[in-house]
Design a protein around this motif. Structure first.
Motif, mmCIF file in Angstrom:
data_model
loop_
_atom_site.group_PDB
_atom_site.id
_atom_site.type_symbol
_atom_site.label_atom_id
_atom_site.label_comp_id
_atom_site.label_asym_id
_atom_site.label_seq_id
_atom_site.Cartn_x
_atom_site.Cartn_y
_atom_site.Cartn_z
ATOM 1 N N SER A 47 6.360 5.696 -0.574
ATOM 2 C CA SER A 47 6.948 5.010 -1.725
ATOM 3 C C SER A 47 8.461 5.199 -1.794
ATOM 4 C CB SER A 47 6.268 5.448 -3.024
ATOM 5 O OG SER A 47 6.432 6.823 -3.209
ATOM 6 N N SER A 48 9.025 6.080 -0.931
ATOM 7 C CA SER A 48 10.485 6.216 -0.886
ATOM 8 C C SER A 48 11.132 5.048 -0.145
ATOM 9 C CB SER A 48 10.872 7.545 -0.213
ATOM 10 O OG SER A 48 10.577 7.513 1.169
ATOM 11 N N ILE A 49 10.333 4.311 0.662
ATOM 12 C CA ILE A 49 10.939 3.176 1.399
ATOM 13 C C ILE A 49 10.196 1.857 1.173
ATOM 14 C CG2 ILE A 49 11.905 4.625 3.236
ATOM 15 C CD1 ILE A 49 9.564 3.406 5.007
ATOM 16 N N ALA A 50 9.080 1.896 0.439
ATOM 17 C CA ALA A 50 8.302 0.663 0.260
ATOM 18 C C ALA A 50 7.590 0.697 -1.081
ATOM 19 C CB ALA A 50 7.270 0.529 1.390
ATOM 20 N N GLU A 51 7.157 -0.484 -1.502
ATOM 21 C CA GLU A 51 6.333 -0.571 -2.702
ATOM 22 C C GLU A 51 4.898 -0.300 -2.265
ATOM 23 O OE1 GLU A 51 5.043 -4.061 -5.797
ATOM 24 O OE2 GLU A 51 6.859 -4.347 -4.609
ATOM 25 N N THR A 52 4.238 0.662 -2.912
ATOM 26 C CA THR A 52 2.896 1.019 -2.463
ATOM 27 C C THR A 52 1.838 0.605 -3.485
ATOM 28 O OG1 THR A 52 3.008 3.231 -3.440
ATOM 29 C CG2 THR A 52 3.725 3.001 -1.154
ATOM 30 N N PHE A 53 0.654 0.354 -2.970
ATOM 31 C CA PHE A 53 -0.522 0.061 -3.787
ATOM 32 C C PHE A 53 -1.623 0.946 -3.218
ATOM 33 C CE2 PHE A 53 -4.503 -2.004 -4.663
ATOM 34 C CZ PHE A 53 -4.361 -2.581 -5.914
ATOM 35 N N GLY A 108 -8.838 -8.985 -3.454
ATOM 36 C CA GLY A 108 -9.086 -9.160 -4.875
ATOM 37 C C GLY A 108 -8.012 -8.639 -5.816
ATOM 38 N N LEU A 109 -7.184 -7.724 -5.348
ATOM 39 C CA LEU A 109 -6.270 -7.059 -6.286
ATOM 40 C C LEU A 109 -4.793 -7.250 -5.979
ATOM 41 C CD1 LEU A 109 -8.173 -3.669 -6.717
ATOM 42 C CD2 LEU A 109 -8.039 -5.522 -8.381
ATOM 43 N N MET A 110 -4.429 -7.167 -4.718
ATOM 44 C CA MET A 110 -2.992 -7.167 -4.379
ATOM 45 C C MET A 110 -2.443 -8.581 -4.352
ATOM 46 S SD MET A 110 -1.742 -4.480 -1.508
ATOM 47 C CE MET A 110 0.005 -4.317 -1.859
ATOM 48 N N ASP A 111 -1.432 -8.821 -5.154
ATOM 49 C CA ASP A 111 -0.802 -10.130 -5.161
ATOM 50 C C ASP A 111 0.677 -9.932 -5.485
ATOM 51 O OD1 ASP A 111 -0.414 -12.852 -5.128
ATOM 52 O OD2 ASP A 111 -1.001 -13.107 -7.228
ATOM 53 N N PRO A 112 1.608 -10.246 -4.574
ATOM 54 C CA PRO A 112 1.359 -10.825 -3.263
ATOM 55 C C PRO A 112 0.749 -9.821 -2.277
ATOM 56 C CG PRO A 112 3.693 -10.358 -3.542
ATOM 57 C CD PRO A 112 3.036 -10.052 -4.856
ATOM 58 N N GLU A 113 0.397 -10.364 -1.111
ATOM 59 C CA GLU A 113 -0.216 -9.551 -0.061
ATOM 60 C C GLU A 113 0.749 -8.470 0.432
ATOM 61 O OE1 GLU A 113 -0.956 -12.469 2.946
ATOM 62 O OE2 GLU A 113 -3.036 -12.717 2.299
ATOM 63 N N PRO A 114 0.204 -7.403 1.013
ATOM 64 C CA PRO A 114 1.085 -6.379 1.593
ATOM 65 C C PRO A 114 1.590 -6.818 2.973
ATOM 66 C CG PRO A 114 -1.170 -5.771 1.979
ATOM 67 C CD PRO A 114 -1.216 -7.053 1.175
ATOM 68 N N ASP A 115 2.505 -6.030 3.500
ATOM 69 C CA ASP A 115 2.975 -6.258 4.870
ATOM 70 C C ASP A 115 2.164 -5.457 5.871
ATOM 71 O OD1 ASP A 115 5.441 -7.893 4.310
ATOM 72 O OD2 ASP A 115 5.783 -6.160 3.019
ATOM 73 N N MET A 116 1.541 -4.392 5.392
ATOM 74 C CA MET A 116 0.697 -3.600 6.293
ATOM 75 C C MET A 116 -0.216 -2.666 5.510
ATOM 76 S SD MET A 116 3.287 -0.841 7.987
ATOM 77 C CE MET A 116 1.908 -0.080 8.832
ATOM 78 N N VAL A 117 -1.125 -2.030 6.237
ATOM 79 C CA VAL A 117 -2.091 -1.100 5.644
ATOM 80 C C VAL A 117 -1.944 0.251 6.330
ATOM 81 C CG1 VAL A 117 -4.563 -0.595 5.420
ATOM 82 C CG2 VAL A 117 -3.728 -2.938 5.042
ATOM 83 N N ILE A 118 -1.915 1.313 5.514
ATOM 84 C CA ILE A 118 -1.915 2.674 6.083
ATOM 85 C C ILE A 118 -3.057 3.465 5.460
ATOM 86 C CG2 ILE A 118 -0.625 4.789 6.495
ATOM 87 C CD1 ILE A 118 1.906 3.407 6.056
ATOM 88 N N ALA A 119 -3.821 4.156 6.299
ATOM 89 C CA ALA A 119 -4.919 4.987 5.815
ATOM 90 C C ALA A 119 -4.651 6.441 6.163
ATOM 91 C CB ALA A 119 -6.236 4.529 6.430
ATOM 92 N N GLY A 120 -4.845 7.322 5.182
ATOM 93 C CA GLY A 120 -4.673 8.746 5.428
ATOM 94 C C GLY A 120 -4.011 9.430 4.234
ATOM 95 N N ILE A 121 -3.415 10.513 4.430
ATOM 96 C CA ILE A 121 -3.443 11.344 5.632
ATOM 97 C C ILE A 121 -4.786 12.061 5.652
ATOM 98 C CG2 ILE A 121 -2.397 13.337 6.767
ATOM 99 C CD1 ILE A 121 0.186 12.598 5.087
ATOM 100 N N ASN A 122 -5.578 11.813 6.705
ATOM 101 C CA ASN A 122 -6.896 12.434 6.733
ATOM 102 C C ASN A 122 -6.812 13.943 6.865
ATOM 103 O OD1 ASN A 122 -9.823 12.064 6.808
ATOM 104 N ND2 ASN A 122 -9.650 13.025 8.818
#
Ligand code: MN
Length: 247
Positions: A24-30, A77-91
């Motif tokens: 979130s320091s460099i992008a808008e996160t959802f 169903g929720l994000m509008d507008p769409e994101p630029d990418m998806v990140i999963a983790g940190i596992n």
């Protein structure tokens, strides 16, 4: 840049908070994550009941489903507008070799890719991993690289970070998946009323963990970056199977 963040350890996991704080320091996160630990959920979708989303005190969305459900619901169903990418983790723990077939973290990234977005899965290696800040800073480095040098939209990167202070990490290595020995047998016990219960045992140690593998990179103190594809076809055996079928 807008980024959807999810995980498989649940919305309260330290790794999720660390990733969101960094990104979130460099992008808008959802952020949308399962309402409990769903590690090992793989690519499962919930098809037999409706799903509910609520907002946690952290502002994260929590969903009573799997990691794949989270990314699916978030993107469609929720994000509008769409994101630029998806990140999963940190596992919390490594996703090396065969782990990627069981991992909910990797599945969350795959679902992003299925729906048309570049995706990254990031995991902190180690059974009681501590250095989430190292993995979060690594995620930022990867994101900045992706901004400067975009990858094709069908890219999935499986990233594992050694559980070391950031300054001790030796760098990045592009790797292939190794594989593990067979997992330990199921652990049999009894519940308080004397009925049999079973716990799935731990994964095996690395078997193919030599040159070029994700296992070796982690062991040697590097960040492992494995590009994944979804096609599980064993192309090299197609001809053999064709002639076997007609023999
Ligand atoms: Mn997990």
């Amino acid at each position: 840049m807008r980024i959807l963040i999810s995980n498989d350890d649940g919305y309260l996991a330290a790794g999720l908070a660390a990733l969101n704080a960094a990104v979130s320091s460099i992008a808008e996160t959802f952020v949308i994550a399962p309402d409990r630990n769903r590690s090992g959920a793989s690519n499962s979708l919930t098809l037999t009941r409706p799903l509910r989303v609520s907002t946690a005190p952290s502002g994260f969305h929590r969903l009573d489903g799997t990691p794949t459900d989270c990314v699916h619901v978030g993107l469609t169903g929720l994000m509008d507008p769409e994101p630029d990418m998806v990140i999963a983790g940190i596992n919390h723990g490594a996703n090396l070799g065969d782990d990627v077939l069981y991992s909910g973290t990797v599945a969350a990234a795959m679902e992003g890719r299925y729906l048309g977005f570049p995706a990254v899965a990031i995991s902190l290696a180690g059974s009681n991993a501590q250095h989430f800040d190292s993995a979060a800073r690594t995620a930022l480095q990867v994101l900045e690289r992706m901004q400067e040098h975009p990858l094709p939209r069908d890219s999935i990167l499986n990233i594992n970070v050694p559980d070391l202070p950031f300054e001790s990490i030796k760098g990045f290595r592009a790797t292939r998946l190794g594989c593990r020995h067979k997992s330990d047998p199921v652990i049999r016990s009894q519940d308080p009323t004397g009925r049999e219960i079973y716990w799935v045992g731990p994964a095996g140690e690395g078997q193919d963990c030599g040159e070029g593998t994700d296992f070796l990179a982690i062991e040697q103190g590097y960040v492992s970056v494995t590009p994944l594809q979804i096609d599980l076809t064993r192309h090299g055996q197609l001809e053999q199977i064709q002639s076997w079928l007609t023999a």
